[in-house]
Design an enzyme around this catalytic site. Structure first.
Site, PDB file in Angstrom:
ATOM      1  N   ARG A   1       0.837  -1.196   0.000  1.00 57.47           N
ATOM      2  CA  ARG A   1       0.000   0.000   0.000  1.00 57.47           C
ATOM      3  C   ARG A   1       0.881   1.258   0.000  1.00 57.47           C
ATOM      4  NH1 ARG A   1      -1.872   0.796   4.353  1.00 57.47           N
ATOM      5  NH2 ARG A   1      -1.221  -1.040   5.521  1.00 57.47           N
TER       6      ARG A   1
ATOM      7  N   ASP B   1      -9.646  -9.853   8.733  1.00 59.96           N
ATOM      8  CA  ASP B   1      -9.085  -8.514   8.494  1.00 59.96           C
ATOM      9  C   ASP B   1     -10.059  -7.371   8.781  1.00 59.96           C
ATOM     10  OD1 ASP B   1      -6.659  -7.136   7.569  1.00 59.96           O
ATOM     11  OD2 ASP B   1      -7.841  -6.489   5.852  1.00 59.96           O
TER      12      ASP B   1
ATOM     13  N   HIS C   1     -10.783  -2.442  11.325  1.00 59.35           N
ATOM     14  CA  HIS C   1      -9.692  -3.304  10.835  1.00 59.35           C
ATOM     15  C   HIS C   1      -9.468  -4.416  11.857  1.00 59.35           C
ATOM     16  CE1 HIS C   1      -5.224  -3.418   9.280  1.00 59.35           C
ATOM     17  NE2 HIS C   1      -5.976  -4.322   8.701  1.00 59.35           N
TER      18      HIS C   1
ATOM     19  N   ARG D   1       1.911 -12.158  -0.696  1.00 58.47           N
ATOM     20  CA  ARG D   1       0.560 -12.415  -0.188  1.00 58.47           C
ATOM     21  C   ARG D   1      -0.055 -13.638  -0.836  1.00 58.47           C
ATOM     22  NH1 ARG D   1      -1.781  -8.868   3.907  1.00 58.47           N
ATOM     23  NH2 ARG D   1      -0.080  -7.402   4.231  1.00 58.47           N
TER      24      ARG D   1
ATOM     25  N   SER E   1      -1.479  -3.681  10.213  1.00 54.71           N
ATOM     26  CA  SER E   1      -1.108  -4.552   9.100  1.00 54.71           C
ATOM     27  C   SER E   1       0.131  -5.383   9.443  1.00 54.71           C
ATOM     28  CB  SER E   1      -0.825  -3.699   7.874  1.00 54.71           C
ATOM     29  OG  SER E   1      -1.968  -2.946   7.550  1.00 54.71           O
TER      30      SER E   1
ATOM     31  N   LYS F   1      -9.742  -2.433   1.501  1.00 54.08           N
ATOM     32  CA  LYS F   1      -9.443  -1.285   2.350  1.00 54.08           C
ATOM     33  C   LYS F   1     -10.257  -0.072   1.908  1.00 54.08           C
ATOM     34  CE  LYS F   1      -6.579  -3.860   4.386  1.00 54.08           C
ATOM     35  NZ  LYS F   1      -6.420  -4.164   5.776  1.00 54.08           N
TER      36      LYS F   1
ATOM     37  N   TYR G   1      -1.173  -3.558  -7.089  1.00 62.09           N
ATOM     38  CA  TYR G   1      -0.999  -4.294  -5.825  1.00 62.09           C
ATOM     39  C   TYR G   1      -2.301  -4.333  -5.017  1.00 62.09           C
ATOM     40  CZ  TYR G   1      -0.143  -5.380  -1.046  1.00 62.09           C
ATOM     41  OH  TYR G   1      -0.275  -5.948   0.194  1.00 62.09           O
TER      42      TYR G   1
ATOM     43  N   CYS H   1       0.526  -7.641  11.679  1.00 57.36           N
ATOM     44  CA  CYS H   1       0.771  -7.798  13.115  1.00 57.36           C
ATOM     45  C   CYS H   1      -0.013  -8.954  13.728  1.00 57.36           C
ATOM     46  CB  CYS H   1       0.477  -6.495  13.852  1.00 57.36           C
ATOM     47  SG  CYS H   1       1.664  -5.201  13.466  1.00 57.36           S
TER      48      CYS H   1
HETATM   49  P1  GTP Z   1      -2.513  -7.847   7.302  1.00 54.64           P
HETATM   50  O1  GTP Z   1      -3.030  -8.855   6.344  1.00 54.64           O
HETATM   51  O2  GTP Z   1      -1.416  -7.006   6.727  1.00 54.64           O
HETATM   52  O3  GTP Z   1      -3.579  -7.000   7.909  1.00 54.64           O
HETATM   53  O4  GTP Z   1      -1.709  -8.673   8.464  1.00 54.64           O
HETATM   54  P2  GTP Z   1      -2.226  -9.522   9.723  1.00 54.64           P
HETATM   55  O5  GTP Z   1      -2.499  -8.609  10.866  1.00 54.64           O
HETATM   56  O6  GTP Z   1      -3.303 -10.460   9.337  1.00 54.64           O
HETATM   57  O7  GTP Z   1      -0.899 -10.354  10.132  1.00 54.64           O
HETATM   58  P3  GTP Z   1      -0.555 -11.901   9.929  1.00 54.64           P
HETATM   59  O8  GTP Z   1      -1.383 -12.813  10.789  1.00 54.64           O
HETATM   60  O9  GTP Z   1      -0.505 -12.205   8.499  1.00 54.64           O
HETATM   61  O10 GTP Z   1       0.934 -11.928  10.515  1.00 54.64           O
HETATM   62  C1  GTP Z   1       1.954 -11.097  10.013  1.00 54.64           C
HETATM   63  C2  GTP Z   1       3.313 -11.632  10.404  1.00 54.64           C
HETATM   64  O11 GTP Z   1       3.415 -11.718  11.818  1.00 54.64           O
HETATM   65  C3  GTP Z   1       3.586 -13.026   9.850  1.00 54.64           C
HETATM   66  O12 GTP Z   1       4.909 -13.105   9.400  1.00 54.64           O
HETATM   67  C4  GTP Z   1       3.363 -13.926  11.033  1.00 54.64           C
HETATM   68  O13 GTP Z   1       4.128 -15.097  10.959  1.00 54.64           O
HETATM   69  C5  GTP Z   1       3.765 -13.044  12.215  1.00 54.64           C
HETATM   70  N1  GTP Z   1       3.003 -13.393  13.436  1.00 54.64           N
HETATM   71  C6  GTP Z   1       1.658 -13.583  13.531  1.00 54.64           C
HETATM   72  N2  GTP Z   1       1.300 -13.932  14.793  1.00 54.64           N
HETATM   73  C7  GTP Z   1       2.437 -13.946  15.515  1.00 54.64           C
HETATM   74  C8  GTP Z   1       2.727 -14.225  16.897  1.00 54.64           C
HETATM   75  O14 GTP Z   1       1.850 -14.538  17.719  1.00 54.64           O
HETATM   76  N3  GTP Z   1       4.037 -14.114  17.276  1.00 54.64           N
HETATM   77  C9  GTP Z   1       5.021 -13.778  16.393  1.00 54.64           C
HETATM   78  N4  GTP Z   1       6.281 -13.704  16.861  1.00 54.64           N
HETATM   79  N5  GTP Z   1       4.788 -13.523  15.093  1.00 54.64           N
HETATM   80  C10 GTP Z   1       3.520 -13.603  14.657  1.00 54.64           C
HETATM   81  C1  SPV Z   2      -3.146  -4.555   5.275  1.00 50.50           C
HETATM   82  O1  SPV Z   2      -2.148  -3.941   4.859  1.00 50.50           O
HETATM   83  O2  SPV Z   2      -3.704  -4.278   6.365  1.00 50.50           O
HETATM   84  C2  SPV Z   2      -3.700  -5.675   4.491  1.00 50.50           C
HETATM   85  C3  SPV Z   2      -3.136  -5.938   3.167  1.00 50.50           C
HETATM   86  O3  SPV Z   2      -4.623  -6.333   4.929  1.00 50.50           O
HETATM   87  S1  SPV Z   2      -3.796  -4.891   1.965  1.00 50.50           S
HETATM   88  O4  SPV Z   2      -5.067  -5.446   1.510  1.00 50.50           O
HETATM   89  O5  SPV Z   2      -2.859  -4.869   0.854  1.00 50.50           O
HETATM   90  O6  SPV Z   2      -3.989  -3.572   2.486  1.00 50.50           O
HETATM   91 MN    MN Z   3      -5.120  -5.775   7.042  1.00 52.36          MN
END
Ligand code: GTP
Ligand code: SPV
Ligand code: MN
Length: 603
Positions: free
Chosen positions: A86, A294, A245, A386, A267, A225, A216, A269
């Site tokens: 983004r 999400d 979110h 992704r 994002s 979003k 993207y 996290c």
């Molecule tokens: P968006 O799709 O961008 O909104 O991300 P999200 O909030 O859904 O995050 P996602 O679950 O995809 O995790 C993002 C990164 O954090 C990945 O590389 C995971 O492996 C890592 N991660 C997720 N949960 C944990 C956790 O409990 N501990 C640690 N150390 N890393 C984590």
């Molecule tokens: C985020 O960045 O919070 C996402 C990925 O979930 S995107 O849809 O590219 O914004």
């Molecule tokens: Mn997100």
């Protein structure tokens, strides 16, 4: 210059799902006159259409077929290397006044912006096919459900929208033929994928989005979003609901009692991972199920509780770090029918990424298409690579996922990526304090947006890049919502990412987060203990179920649950400065919460 999206010529019966609503037809015609496509492809979301579009995308090199015996119906897309995340600085909220967009958004005047964008779109689809994608967000039958049409010149966008939304004839059927029926107007063109001409523009008053110059996900899947957060948050404020979110998960204890919780983490996290959590062996009788990973749309129902639906139909998830050991549910989901973006390719046609189980391949092709070996300096997969996978692929999809009434939320969890300061978990005193905790939360930046990674920034309710209106009004809306809730969710804050002095994560995370979730729902049932601290209630070690948690020593646990007053005096200072920086619209009640917490430290 090469046409990066040459027109396709579908056989009879494909691309012919022309809607009947005259307002839709008129608007599409206007965009046609402006962009001058070679032809129009009216999408219906069918299998036949998808097969045809995949074939065309393969032919044009937009997709690479992955090994079909290992990953049936899986494909790889490589975006332009200048276009992998983004772009917050080029994401605009175009309200009549700057004040409506507020201090956290990039604002531009609607009339000027329309004319700038129309200039860029003029003739932009010459020699291209213009796809018209009808889609529905939210369970049909929910009065929060929304209809959108996205016009795009990217096959990748069409294929992704089919996964991420309920795409097809359903939308036109639900919209009906009424001339004033409400639908979101989304226009997307790749142009020449030039970062100098990349703009993601929102016109909340017109329910309109125009996105140019990017291919993207977060910039171009306008359902996500752009509509489900930025436009929806604006509507939600006006109509008295919340667009957030947040992931939504169900958690069932061995006694059969089930709760739903919603959690806002910025994002990359941990939302997708938390939403698909696999209980550790010791918690065999526990079940976690996913409503959404999400975005949550939430409204107050008759019983005074908050109910949530997931507007989306699929997951657009971070690939790196995903493994059978950290998230087997996600791994199973992406074994088939999945569109990968910017992962690496192995020599036998499989997808590969950093953090996948097992050893890296001896050689392969990186996300840019260059030869790669483990000795290469650069990562094989882009850190923001992704997957797009339909939610039906999720082995732990919650049975209530399509319930138009939504699911009742027992707890709201805020969280961020913080190496220090923030304990593993704490509970806010009440709704108003919880709003303060959400409003002042911070997180280290990630690869999900362009810019520096790892810098702590305030990201209120994980909505900094996604709130479609003035953040002060947004906080006020949260406070007002709390007053309307006779049975509000309890509010918590978590941090899975605190590090030791040596820079190692103190908490194992992933499945082990169930231990924290368990404490949270026990607090909701009023049967778990805690220590009162200046920042809120924190579990003592004896309040948590820590059986068979080998790797966390008592000292690590003490650090995880500690509130360090030096760190917190800096933190509070940062919170106050942030609220003050947002100007006069910030509710006084939030400053009162700040004073309350600050005074508790001084006692
Ligand atoms: P968006 O799709 O961008 O909104 O991300 P999200 O909030 O859904 O995050 P996602 O679950 O995809 O995790 C993002 C990164 O954090 C990945 O590389 C995971 O492996 C890592 N991660 C997720 N949960 C944990 C956790 O409990 N501990 C640690 N150390 N890393 C984590
Ligand atoms: C985020 O960045 O919070 C996402 C990925 O979930 S995107 O849809 O590219 O914004
Ligand atoms: Mn997100």
């Amino acid at each position: 210059m090469d046409n990066i999206a040459p027109a396709i010529s579908p056989p009879n019966g494909i691309g012919a799902n022309k809607p009947t609503n005259q307002a839709v037809l008129d608007w599409v015609h206007e965009v046609e006159l402006l962009t001058k496509p070679q032809n129009i492809f009216w999408c219906d979301g069918s299998e036949d259409e998808n097969r045809y579009l995949v074939r065309e995308a393969l032919r044009q090199g937009i997709l690479i077929q992955l090994n079909q015996s290992r990953r049936p119906n899986c494909y790889l897309h490589r975006s332009n290397p200048n276009d992998v995340a983004r772009v917050e600085q080029f994401t605009l909220i175009c309200t009549p006044t700057k004040e409506e967009a507020g201090p956290t958004n990039h604002w531009a005047a609607p009339a000027e912006t329309y004319s700038k964008l129309h200039g860029m779109l003029k003739g932009a689809m010459q020699g291209r096919t213009m796809f018209v994608v009808p889609y529905v967000m939210g369970p049909p039958g929910s009065h929060l459900a929304k209809i959108g049409y996205e016009i795009t010149d990217s096959i990748y966008v069409v294929l992704s929208m089919r996964i991420m939304t309920q795409m097809g004839a359903l939308a036109s059927r639900l919209l009906g033929d009424q001339a004033d029926a409400e639908f979101n107007r989304g226009v997307h063109s790749l142009l020449d994928v030039n970062p100098e001409r990349r703009w993601i523009c929102h016109f909340p008053q017109d329910n309109t989005i125009i996105s140019v110059g990017s291919g993207y996900g977060g910039n171009v899947l306008l359902s996500k979003k752009c509509l489900a957060l930025r436009i929806a948050s604006y509507l939600a404020k006006q109509q008295g609901w919340l667009a957030e979110h947040m992931l939504i998960l169900g958690v069932e204890s061995p006694t059969g009692k089930k709760h739903y919780v919603a959690a806002a983490f910025p994002s990359a996290c941990g939302k997708t991972n938390f939403a698909m959590l696999i209980p550790p062996k010791y918690f065999a009788g526990w079940k976690v199920t996913t409503i959404g990973d999400d975005i949550a749309w939430m409204e107050i129902r008759e019983d005074g509780r908050l109910y949530a639906v997931n507007p989306e139909n699929g997951y657009f998830g971070v690939v790196p770090g995903t493994s059978y050991s950290s998230n087997a549910n996600a791994m199973r989901a992406i074994e088939h029918d999945t569109l990968f973006t910017n992962v690496a390719l192995t020599n036998d046609g499989d997808a590969w990424w950093e953090g996948k189980d097992g050893l890296p391949p001896d050689e392969g092709t990186d996300w840019c298409g260059r030869p790669w070996t483990p000795a290469s300096k650069e990562k094989a997969a882009h850190p923001n690579s992704r997957f797009a996978t339909p939610m039906q692929n999720n082995p732990v999809l919650d049975p209530q996922v399509d319930d138009p009434r939504g699911v009742p939320i027992s707890a709201i969890i805020f969280g961020g990526r913080r190496s220090n300061t923030m304990p593993l978990v704490f509970q806010a005193d009440d709704w108003t304090h919880g709003v303060f905790v959400g409003a002042t939360m911070a997180s280290e930046t990630t690869a999900a947006a362009t810019g520096a990674v790892g810098q702590v920034r305030r990201d209120p309710m994980a909505m900094l890049p996604f709130c479609g209106y003035n953040i002060g009004d947004y906080f006020e809306h949260w406070l007002v919502t709390g007053r309307r809730l006779t049975n509000p969710p309890l509010i918590f804050h978590v941090n899975w990412f605190r590090k030791s002095a040596e820079g190692k994560f103190l908490w194992p995370g992933f499945g082990q987060n169930l231990r924290i979730l368990k404490w949270i729902i026990e607090r909701c049932e009023d049967r778990a203990g805690a220590a009162e601290t200046p920042i809120g209630a924190i579990p003592r070690p004896e309040d948590l179920d820590l059986a068979e948690l080998g790797e966390v020593t008592p000292e690590m646990l003490r650090d995880l649950l500690s509130v360090n007053s030096e760190e917190w005096s800096k933190e509070l200072e940062g919170q106050r400065e942030f609220l003050e920086s947002l100007g006069p619209k910030i509710p006084k009640a939030l400053f009162a919460q700040y004073e309350k917490v600050a005074q508790r430290f001084n006692r």
